[in-house]
Design a protein around this motif. Structure first.
Motif, mmCIF file in Angstrom:
data_model
loop_
_atom_site.group_PDB
_atom_site.id
_atom_site.type_symbol
_atom_site.label_atom_id
_atom_site.label_comp_id
_atom_site.label_asym_id
_atom_site.label_seq_id
_atom_site.Cartn_x
_atom_site.Cartn_y
_atom_site.Cartn_z
ATOM 1 N N ALA A 42 0.862 -1.177 -0.037
ATOM 2 C CA ALA A 42 -0.094 0.002 0.014
ATOM 3 C C ALA A 42 0.699 1.437 -0.042
ATOM 4 N N ALA A 43 1.916 1.200 0.885
ATOM 5 C CA ALA A 43 2.878 2.434 0.863
ATOM 6 C C ALA A 43 3.763 2.819 -0.639
ATOM 7 N N GLU A 44 3.956 1.539 -1.170
ATOM 8 C CA GLU A 44 4.440 1.714 -2.369
ATOM 9 C C GLU A 44 3.393 2.256 -3.619
ATOM 10 N N ALA A 45 2.236 1.750 -3.367
ATOM 11 C CA ALA A 45 1.167 2.404 -4.504
ATOM 12 C C ALA A 45 0.817 3.865 -3.840
ATOM 13 N N ALA A 46 0.945 4.085 -2.739
ATOM 14 C CA ALA A 46 0.645 5.483 -2.417
ATOM 15 C C ALA A 46 1.728 6.458 -2.939
ATOM 16 N N ASP A 47 3.107 5.886 -2.886
ATOM 17 C CA ASP A 47 4.403 6.658 -3.328
ATOM 18 C C ASP A 47 4.123 6.839 -4.717
ATOM 19 N N ARG A 48 3.698 5.885 -5.476
ATOM 20 C CA ARG A 48 3.703 5.938 -7.306
ATOM 21 C C ARG A 48 2.432 6.610 -7.361
ATOM 22 N N TRP A 49 1.258 6.326 -6.846
ATOM 23 C CA TRP A 49 -0.036 7.010 -7.576
ATOM 24 C C TRP A 49 -0.702 7.832 -6.624
ATOM 25 N N THR A 50 -0.133 8.315 -5.738
ATOM 26 C CA THR A 50 -0.711 9.333 -4.670
ATOM 27 C C THR A 50 -1.921 8.842 -4.140
ATOM 28 N N ILE A 51 -2.054 7.609 -3.757
ATOM 29 C CA ILE A 51 -3.489 7.219 -3.308
ATOM 30 C C ILE A 51 -3.779 7.454 -1.762
ATOM 31 N N HIS A 52 -4.871 7.500 -1.174
ATOM 32 C CA HIS A 52 -5.086 7.912 0.119
ATOM 33 C C HIS A 52 -4.841 6.625 1.041
ATOM 34 N N LEU A 53 -4.194 6.647 2.324
ATOM 35 C CA LEU A 53 -3.986 5.458 3.115
ATOM 36 C C LEU A 53 -4.551 6.122 4.696
ATOM 37 N N PRO A 54 -5.445 5.182 5.415
ATOM 38 C CA PRO A 54 -5.796 5.761 6.551
ATOM 39 C C PRO A 54 -4.639 5.017 7.757
ATOM 40 N N HIS A 55 -3.841 6.059 7.750
ATOM 41 C CA HIS A 55 -2.489 5.557 8.608
ATOM 42 C C HIS A 55 -3.078 5.221 9.907
ATOM 43 N N GLU A 56 -3.755 5.816 10.541
ATOM 44 C CA GLU A 56 -4.214 5.707 11.994
ATOM 45 C C GLU A 56 -5.305 4.180 11.937
ATOM 46 N N LEU A 57 -5.913 3.985 11.183
ATOM 47 C CA LEU A 57 -6.542 2.722 11.143
ATOM 48 C C LEU A 57 -5.497 1.696 10.986
ATOM 49 N N HIS A 58 -4.704 1.639 10.002
ATOM 50 C CA HIS A 58 -3.466 0.913 9.729
ATOM 51 C C HIS A 58 -2.593 0.254 11.106
ATOM 52 N N GLU A 59 -2.553 1.694 11.937
ATOM 53 C CA GLU A 59 -1.869 1.264 13.255
ATOM 54 C C GLU A 59 -2.618 0.440 14.092
ATOM 55 N N GLN A 60 -3.754 1.024 14.104
ATOM 56 C CA GLN A 60 -4.872 0.232 15.000
ATOM 57 C C GLN A 60 -5.077 -1.291 14.588
ATOM 58 N N ILE A 61 -4.809 -1.556 13.583
ATOM 59 C CA ILE A 61 -4.760 -2.780 12.937
ATOM 60 C C ILE A 61 -3.548 -3.630 13.272
ATOM 61 N N SER A 62 -2.601 -2.754 13.122
ATOM 62 C CA SER A 62 -1.079 -3.499 13.480
ATOM 63 C C SER A 62 -1.107 -3.713 15.081
ATOM 64 N N SER A 63 -1.716 -3.152 15.885
ATOM 65 C CA SER A 63 -1.795 -3.275 17.403
ATOM 66 C C SER A 63 -2.636 -4.442 17.766
ATOM 67 N N ARG A 64 -3.706 -4.583 17.022
ATOM 68 C CA ARG A 64 -4.653 -5.782 17.303
ATOM 69 C C ARG A 64 -3.994 -7.011 16.859
ATOM 70 N N LEU A 65 -3.215 -6.971 15.669
ATOM 71 C CA LEU A 65 -2.528 -8.081 15.177
ATOM 72 C C LEU A 65 -1.531 -8.521 16.112
ATOM 73 N N ASN A 66 -0.830 -7.657 16.679
ATOM 74 C CA ASN A 66 0.525 -7.939 17.556
ATOM 75 C C ASN A 66 0.035 -8.078 18.967
ATOM 76 N N ASP A 67 -1.079 -8.064 19.211
ATOM 77 C CA ASP A 67 -1.734 -8.493 20.816
ATOM 78 C C ASP A 67 -1.245 -10.045 20.802
ATOM 79 N N PRO A 68 -0.655 -10.249 21.665
ATOM 80 C CA PRO A 68 -0.356 -11.798 21.876
ATOM 81 C C PRO A 68 -1.444 -12.748 22.170
ATOM 82 N N ARG A 69 -2.411 -12.301 22.636
ATOM 83 C CA ARG A 69 -3.656 -13.245 23.325
ATOM 84 C C ARG A 69 -3.530 -14.661 22.563
#
Length: 163
Positions: free
Chosen positions: A136-163
């Motif tokens: 997604a970051a590569e695509a955003a750099d190439r084509w200036t698309i929008h990325l929801p960075h805050e949501l991306h961070e929230q997803i990362s946090s959820r997936l990194n939760d060791p439950r």
């Protein structure tokens, strides 16, 4: 996005000739439009990764496994193919992967696969999300698309939760 390289082979019965004529219009492959397609794929990968995080949080390992392999991986491969200008196998993005994509991409893809065991799926999910974010970051750099960075961070946090 339907492409019939041999349209005459695809038509079994055509009494009027209209079906054959329509099928022949699909003989020339039309690659996807990059900007719109990249935005759609990054949005869908974000959505599915969020669902994956919720499914894993509920402990549904088999469902998470299926989601990784049947929904997320094909979209990742499509975005990867779009970025690598290798869209000939668009509808079946894993087809000829070994010949069409560089070793680095094949290695990243392999890291997103797993046996349907709890920790293996969780590791694959984290690897998958990292690769989705990198694509997604590569695509955003190439084509200036929008990325929801805050949501991306929230997803990362959820997936990194060791439950």
């Amino acid at each position: 996005m339907v492409h019939l390289p041999r349209p005459d082979d695809a038509v079994l019965l055509d009494r009027t000739g209209r079906l054959t004529q329509a099928a022949r219009q699909l003989a020339t492959f039309q690659p996807p439009e990059p900007v719109t397609t990249a935005q759609q794929l990054t949005n869908e990968l974000t959505n599915w990764a969020l669902m994956l995080a919720h499914v894993l949080a509920r402990g549904e390992i088999a469902r998470a496994h299926a989601l990784l392999h049947t929904v997320i991986a094909p979209q990742q491969l499509q975005l990867c193919r779009l970025l690598r200008n290798s869209t000939a196998h668009w509808l079946t993005p894993s087809r000829a992967l070994e010949q069409d994509l560089p070793h680095t991409d094949r290695h990243r893809y392999a890291a997103t696969t797993a046996a349907a065991r709890d920790q293996d799926v969780r590791t694959a999910a984290r690897n998958s999300w990292r690769w989705s974010r990198d694509l997604a970051a590569e695509a955003a750099d190439r084509w200036t698309i929008h990325l929801p960075h805050e949501l991306h961070e929230q997803i990362s946090s959820r997936l990194n939760d060791p439950r």
